[in-house]
Write a protein that holds these residues in place. Sequence first.
Motif, mmCIF file in Angstrom:
data_model
loop_
_atom_site.group_PDB
_atom_site.id
_atom_site.type_symbol
_atom_site.label_atom_id
_atom_site.label_comp_id
_atom_site.label_asym_id
_atom_site.label_seq_id
_atom_site.Cartn_x
_atom_site.Cartn_y
_atom_site.Cartn_z
ATOM 1 N N ASN A 76 4.678 -15.110 0.536
ATOM 2 C CA ASN A 76 3.475 -14.183 0.713
ATOM 3 C C ASN A 76 2.693 -14.185 -0.165
ATOM 4 O OD1 ASN A 76 2.449 -11.153 0.744
ATOM 5 N ND2 ASN A 76 2.789 -11.686 3.062
ATOM 6 N N LEU A 77 1.328 -14.059 -0.237
ATOM 7 C CA LEU A 77 0.466 -13.882 -1.375
ATOM 8 C C LEU A 77 -0.601 -12.781 -1.152
ATOM 9 C CD1 LEU A 77 -0.953 -17.695 -0.877
ATOM 10 C CD2 LEU A 77 0.931 -16.881 -2.459
ATOM 11 N N GLU A 78 -0.659 -12.084 -2.084
ATOM 12 C CA GLU A 78 -1.649 -10.846 -2.451
ATOM 13 C C GLU A 78 -2.749 -11.013 -3.646
ATOM 14 O OE1 GLU A 78 -1.606 -8.213 -0.128
ATOM 15 O OE2 GLU A 78 -0.165 -8.695 0.970
ATOM 16 N N PHE A 79 -3.950 -10.877 -3.392
ATOM 17 C CA PHE A 79 -4.884 -10.909 -4.409
ATOM 18 C C PHE A 79 -5.426 -9.821 -4.879
ATOM 19 C CE2 PHE A 79 -4.357 -15.163 -2.483
ATOM 20 C CZ PHE A 79 -4.400 -16.209 -3.877
ATOM 21 N N ARG A 80 -5.875 -9.430 -6.031
ATOM 22 C CA ARG A 80 -6.652 -8.393 -6.360
ATOM 23 C C ARG A 80 -7.513 -8.922 -7.281
ATOM 24 N NH1 ARG A 80 -4.450 -6.757 -2.830
ATOM 25 N NH2 ARG A 80 -3.356 -4.557 -2.361
ATOM 26 N N THR A 81 -8.653 -8.040 -7.396
ATOM 27 C CA THR A 81 -9.808 -8.347 -8.548
ATOM 28 C C THR A 81 -9.623 -7.158 -9.445
ATOM 29 O OG1 THR A 81 -11.127 -9.683 -6.955
ATOM 30 C CG2 THR A 81 -12.146 -8.808 -8.860
ATOM 31 N N SER A 82 -9.906 -7.823 -10.796
ATOM 32 C CA SER A 82 -9.854 -6.554 -11.811
ATOM 33 C C SER A 82 -10.869 -6.953 -12.982
ATOM 34 C CB SER A 82 -8.640 -6.761 -12.749
ATOM 35 O OG SER A 82 -8.566 -6.086 -13.939
ATOM 36 N N VAL A 83 -11.641 -5.899 -13.112
ATOM 37 C CA VAL A 83 -12.774 -6.225 -14.114
ATOM 38 C C VAL A 83 -12.433 -5.043 -15.120
ATOM 39 C CG1 VAL A 83 -15.112 -5.869 -14.630
ATOM 40 C CG2 VAL A 83 -14.547 -6.764 -12.339
ATOM 41 N N ARG A 84 -12.612 -5.557 -16.574
ATOM 42 C CA ARG A 84 -12.240 -4.608 -17.731
ATOM 43 C C ARG A 84 -13.146 -4.933 -18.803
ATOM 44 N NH1 ARG A 84 -7.076 -6.132 -19.444
ATOM 45 N NH2 ARG A 84 -7.727 -6.905 -21.535
ATOM 46 N N THR A 85 -13.338 -3.984 -19.669
ATOM 47 C CA THR A 85 -14.044 -4.033 -20.832
ATOM 48 C C THR A 85 -13.399 -3.795 -21.918
ATOM 49 O OG1 THR A 85 -15.305 -2.101 -20.606
ATOM 50 C CG2 THR A 85 -16.408 -4.013 -19.699
ATOM 51 N N ILE B 293 -9.007 -12.515 -11.082
ATOM 52 C CA ILE B 293 -8.404 -12.466 -9.745
ATOM 53 C C ILE B 293 -6.939 -12.771 -9.908
ATOM 54 C CG2 ILE B 293 -8.419 -13.570 -7.505
ATOM 55 C CD1 ILE B 293 -11.342 -14.416 -8.107
ATOM 56 N N LEU B 294 -6.243 -11.689 -9.581
ATOM 57 C CA LEU B 294 -4.902 -11.697 -9.871
ATOM 58 C C LEU B 294 -3.996 -12.319 -8.437
ATOM 59 C CD1 LEU B 294 -4.275 -8.345 -11.778
ATOM 60 C CD2 LEU B 294 -4.084 -10.608 -12.692
ATOM 61 N N CYS B 295 -2.908 -13.152 -8.856
ATOM 62 C CA CYS B 295 -2.274 -13.312 -7.462
ATOM 63 C C CYS B 295 -0.773 -12.926 -7.588
ATOM 64 C CB CYS B 295 -2.202 -15.036 -7.233
ATOM 65 S SG CYS B 295 -1.232 -15.563 -6.247
ATOM 66 N N ALA B 296 -0.249 -12.255 -6.534
ATOM 67 C CA ALA B 296 1.067 -12.037 -6.457
ATOM 68 C C ALA B 296 1.684 -12.734 -5.325
ATOM 69 C CB ALA B 296 1.212 -10.587 -6.218
ATOM 70 N N MET B 297 2.805 -13.517 -5.759
ATOM 71 C CA MET B 297 3.666 -14.156 -4.792
ATOM 72 C C MET B 297 5.154 -13.510 -4.773
ATOM 73 S SD MET B 297 3.441 -18.237 -5.468
ATOM 74 C CE MET B 297 1.730 -19.194 -5.652
ATOM 75 N N VAL B 298 5.160 -13.032 -3.217
ATOM 76 C CA VAL B 298 6.704 -12.528 -3.218
ATOM 77 C C VAL B 298 7.236 -13.298 -2.328
ATOM 78 C CG1 VAL B 298 7.529 -10.387 -2.218
ATOM 79 C CG2 VAL B 298 5.545 -10.226 -3.268
ATOM 80 N N TRP B 299 8.544 -13.529 -2.654
ATOM 81 C CA TRP B 299 9.306 -14.722 -1.956
ATOM 82 C C TRP B 299 10.645 -14.323 -1.824
ATOM 83 C CZ3 TRP B 299 13.164 -18.332 -3.474
ATOM 84 C CH2 TRP B 299 13.201 -19.136 -2.559
ATOM 85 N N SER B 300 11.376 -14.813 -0.502
ATOM 86 C CA SER B 300 12.817 -14.444 -0.482
ATOM 87 C C SER B 300 13.434 -15.603 0.026
ATOM 88 C CB SER B 300 13.101 -13.289 0.334
ATOM 89 O OG SER B 300 14.420 -13.175 0.802
ATOM 90 N N ARG B 301 14.592 -16.210 -0.617
ATOM 91 C CA ARG B 301 15.295 -17.429 -0.317
ATOM 92 C C ARG B 301 15.826 -17.194 1.040
ATOM 93 N NH1 ARG B 301 16.862 -20.802 -4.085
ATOM 94 N NH2 ARG B 301 16.834 -20.078 -6.325
ATOM 95 N N ASN B 302 16.060 -15.627 1.607
ATOM 96 C CA ASN B 302 16.396 -15.672 2.810
ATOM 97 C C ASN B 302 15.365 -15.408 4.092
ATOM 98 O OD1 ASN B 302 19.324 -15.830 1.964
ATOM 99 N ND2 ASN B 302 18.763 -13.656 0.903
ATOM 100 N N GLY B 303 14.233 -15.330 3.531
ATOM 101 C CA GLY B 303 13.049 -15.272 4.490
ATOM 102 C C GLY B 303 12.782 -13.855 4.926
ATOM 103 N N LYS B 304 13.051 -13.086 4.169
ATOM 104 C CA LYS B 304 12.789 -11.505 4.272
ATOM 105 C C LYS B 304 11.436 -11.276 4.431
ATOM 106 C CE LYS B 304 17.348 -10.367 2.476
ATOM 107 N NZ LYS B 304 18.045 -9.637 1.322
ATOM 108 N N HIS B 305 10.699 -11.902 3.504
ATOM 109 C CA HIS B 305 9.230 -11.686 3.549
ATOM 110 C C HIS B 305 8.544 -12.399 4.921
ATOM 111 C CE1 HIS B 305 9.689 -15.943 1.938
ATOM 112 N NE2 HIS B 305 8.459 -16.005 2.260
ATOM 113 N N SER B 306 7.368 -11.879 5.311
ATOM 114 C CA SER B 306 6.696 -12.187 6.436
ATOM 115 C C SER B 306 5.732 -13.105 6.020
ATOM 116 C CB SER B 306 6.640 -11.318 7.471
ATOM 117 O OG SER B 306 5.626 -10.016 7.098
ATOM 118 N N ILE B 307 5.131 -14.197 6.776
ATOM 119 C CA ILE B 307 3.824 -14.668 6.249
ATOM 120 C C ILE B 307 3.326 -15.615 7.422
ATOM 121 C CG2 ILE B 307 5.176 -16.720 5.362
ATOM 122 C CD1 ILE B 307 2.897 -17.361 3.567
ATOM 123 N N LYS B 308 2.067 -15.464 7.560
ATOM 124 C CA LYS B 308 1.402 -16.398 8.691
ATOM 125 C C LYS B 308 0.498 -17.226 8.038
ATOM 126 C CE LYS B 308 1.909 -12.971 12.471
ATOM 127 N NZ LYS B 308 0.955 -12.111 13.507
#
Length: 289
Positions: free
Chosen positions: A214-223, A273-288
């Motif tokens: 499963n993929l999630e993205f977030r944008t961050s701007v910092r000075t 741009i940050l990417c978070a990958m969430v993954w389960s060996r047992n397929g507990k995460h859902s993804i399309k």
Amino acid sequence: KTYRKMRKIPLDSPKFRTIENININLHGNACGVKFWNSQAERFSKRPQLRWGNDWVLKLVSKFGVVSNSSRILEIGCGAGNYLSALAPMCREIVGCDFSDKMIFYAQKNAERAGCKNASFIVADWREISPEQLGGPRAFDVSFSHMSVAASKGEGFDKMLELTNDWLVWVQPFSRKDSILDLLRVDVLNRATPNLQDNFSYAFKTLSDLGIPPNLEFRTSVRTDSFNLDCGARFYIGRLSIEKPLSQKEKSKIRACLKSIAKDGKTESRLETILCAMVWSRNGKHSIKI
């Protein structure tokens, strides 16, 4: 358990011990330890993370990654911001970082948070074998937030090998740093690293196992603002991780910072741009897909 090239520090240790068994033979590793040690106190002062307002913790909660029976391994735990947030939700958590000062503050933060189930390892992730941590699938969750050590290749593979179920991997998909990118070109004659290669490697590795993450993205701007002396120390330390710097190159960094400074201060703009990958060996995460 006895560990080679690392030391495990339980929270009930009467005193934090300086670690001597850090393998820092490679130039980049030695400079990396020095640089991140210099940043440890600053990182330790960051606000405590809350489950209700941190997007990564929200993902962990959304997918049910952690339970009260979980054993968690955090690679590149830094000053322990995520470790202290995760510890109350699990049975045991182990934080690993090659910066002994980061681990020092991680331990202090965990103590302040009342965490009794946390322990820490000072070691280079590249030098640890899975067997030293209990063997393949020794942990229920492998967690990494912005750790270069686990960002690609062997470091990512090791992270995957050590989880029995969940993997949470957060890395920059792209990053623009107005000053660091300028110094890379002007001083090192190098382009900004292509971080999307790390993303592609991680995504392909997990997808090849038959279960895309499963993929999630977030944008961050910092000075960030530094006076000239602090800025010079910061950027010289940061670029020294990438290559040995000559005195001429260090002088060039100082001159470049001075040329762009305003009122004796440099200000950088960091767009990520940050990417978070969430993954389960047992397929507990859902993804399309």
